[in-house]
Enzyme design. Structure first.
Site, short mmCIF file in Angstrom:
data_model
loop_
_atom_site.label_atom_id
_atom_site.label_comp_id
_atom_site.label_asym_id
_atom_site.label_seq_id
_atom_site.Cartn_x
_atom_site.Cartn_y
_atom_site.Cartn_z
N GLY A 7 0.84 -1.18 0.00
CA GLY A 7 0.00 0.00 0.00
C GLY A 7 0.88 1.24 0.00
O GLY A 7 0.57 2.26 0.59
N SER A 9 1.81 3.45 -2.19
CA SER A 9 1.55 4.66 -2.97
C SER A 9 0.51 5.58 -2.33
O SER A 9 0.25 6.66 -2.85
CB SER A 9 1.09 4.29 -4.38
N ILE A 12 -0.77 7.14 3.56
CA ILE A 12 0.11 6.66 4.64
C ILE A 12 1.36 6.03 4.04
O ILE A 12 2.47 6.24 4.52
CB ILE A 12 -0.62 5.62 5.53
N ASP A 33 1.95 -1.82 -4.52
CA ASP A 33 0.63 -1.20 -4.55
C ASP A 33 0.03 -1.46 -5.93
O ASP A 33 0.71 -1.98 -6.82
CB ASP A 33 0.71 0.31 -4.27
N ARG A 81 -10.50 6.89 5.56
CA ARG A 81 -11.80 7.35 6.04
C ARG A 81 -12.15 8.70 5.43
O ARG A 81 -11.29 9.53 5.22
CB ARG A 81 -11.78 7.49 7.57
N ILE A 117 -1.72 -1.90 9.62
CA ILE A 117 -2.20 -0.55 9.85
C ILE A 117 -3.62 -0.39 9.29
O ILE A 117 -4.41 0.41 9.79
CB ILE A 117 -1.25 0.48 9.21
N ASP A 150 -2.41 5.87 18.68
CA ASP A 150 -3.16 6.20 19.90
C ASP A 150 -2.20 6.59 21.03
O ASP A 150 -2.48 7.50 21.82
CB ASP A 150 -4.03 5.00 20.33
N ARG A 153 -0.74 10.07 20.18
CA ARG A 153 -1.72 11.13 20.50
C ARG A 153 -1.80 11.37 21.99
O ARG A 153 -1.84 12.52 22.45
CB ARG A 153 -3.10 10.74 19.95
N HIS A 178 -8.42 -0.15 18.50
CA HIS A 178 -7.91 0.99 17.73
C HIS A 178 -9.05 1.77 17.07
O HIS A 178 -8.94 2.19 15.93
CB HIS A 178 -6.90 0.48 16.69
#
Length: 337
Positions: A7, A9, A12, A33, A81, A117, A150, A153, A178
């Site tokens: 993943g 490209s 993230i 990717d 998202r 992830i 998490d 943060r 998560h």
């Protein structure tokens, strides 16, 4: 040390690949990717650090080539998202993506450390475990759900209250899952200890639990938490690599299969959850010990944990059932055990 980003490209994947390319512990970096990976690899390959970078697309057995001989595979693949979406809304698309990538891992590098992830992590890690079980190569010590964002943060938001100039100097266990209420920060177990004013505690917990929504809203529909997630993913990957190379005393929370990790049984009995994020002592074999911080939670945190257990159990079941109800995976003959 060969690492692969599956993943690579995406929002993230690109900054994560940049951080991994800058890491002197990595000799080879493979990028995989469905689009743009040769270009991303060419761009990164001009950076004057040791890692040799290659990029692969699905054509010409690209996944197989990317995964071949990997020591660590980091998987941020999937759709991000968007405003109004929960991590659960992502499930149908990202579940299939993770399932297919893990099939590739099972075939080409079954002994690699696998760091997931892709959201919803609460469900995608159980999906990965079920696929690896079907392939006969499941090692619970080497499968990790990355919950480090998490933790990052929590460190950052607490520093905003305490005035600590270096947020990462404060160790704060963040446990559970998560997403939303499954994320439980244990501020009572922070080291060094922190004093959170009572009137600020609920808002602080909520901000750690729903910090991703803050970013989605701020980006006004144009993305989610990509840069902070890339940083967190790299931070965890680097710790796994350092432990693999023999460095001692490395501990970081991660979402793991409790019954398969030393020390996990007691946490499993308390939580009733097969998968749970707790501080993990890392070593050459991967997750060498799960550290029980659950039993030391204070009364406020125990109430948060009750909501966590309920949500998490449903998320885990959803992941397990996705694989059980899908096409059965038949591993290649050379990997039958």
């Amino acid at each position: 040390m060969k690492a692969c980003v599956a993943g690579a490209s995406g929002g993230i994947g690109q900054p994560l690949s940049l951080l991994l390319k800058a890491c002197p512990l990595i000799d080879e970096l493979a990028l995989y990717d469905v689009v743009n990976t040769p270009g991303v690899a060419a761009d990164l390959s001009h950076i004057s650090t040791p890692a040799i970078v290659t990029g692969y697309l699905p054509k010409d057995d690209g996944m197989k080539q990317a995964f071949a001989g990997c020591d660590i595979v980091v998987i941020p693949a999937g759709i991000p998202r968007k405003p109004g979406m929960t991590r659960d809304d992502l499930f149908k698309i990202n579940a299939g993506i993770v399932r297919d990538l893990i099939k590739g891992v099972a075939e080409s590098c079954p002994k690699a450390y696998i760091l997931i992830i892709s959201n919803p992590v609460n469900s995608t890690v159980p999906i990965a475990a079920e696929v690896l079980k079907q392939a006969g190569v499941f090692d619970p010590k080497k499968l990790f759900g990355v919950t480090t964002l998490d933790v990052v943060r929590a460190e950052t938001f607490v520093a905003g209250i305490t005035g600590e100039k270096s947020p990462s100097k404060t160790t704060i266990p963040v446990i559970g899952g998560h997403s939303g209420e499954t994320i439980v920060p244990l501020f009572s177990q922070a080291k060094p200890s922190v004093n959170i004013p009572a009137e600020k505690l609920d808002a602080l917990v909520n901000r750690v639990q729903f910090g991703g929504d803050e970013v989605v809203k701020a980006k006004d529909g144009a993305g989610s938490a990509t840069l902070s997630m890339a940083y967190a993913g790299f931070r965890f990957a680097e710790k796994v690599i350092k432990a693999a190379k023999g460095e001692k005393g490395i501990v970081e929370p991660s979402y793991v299969y409790l019954p398969g990790v030393s020390g996990g049984d007691s946490i499993h009995k308390t939580t009733g959850c097969d998968f749970f994020s707790v501080p993990i002592e890392l070593g050459p074999s991967g997750a060498e010990k799960a550290i029980d911080v659950v039993s030391s939670a204070n009364e406020h945190e125990k109430k948060l944990l009750e909501a966590c257990y309920s949500g998490l159990k449903g998320n885990i079941t959803k992941g397990v059932e996705f694989v059980a109800n899908g096409p059965k995976y038949v591993p290649a003959p050379q990997h039958r055990l």
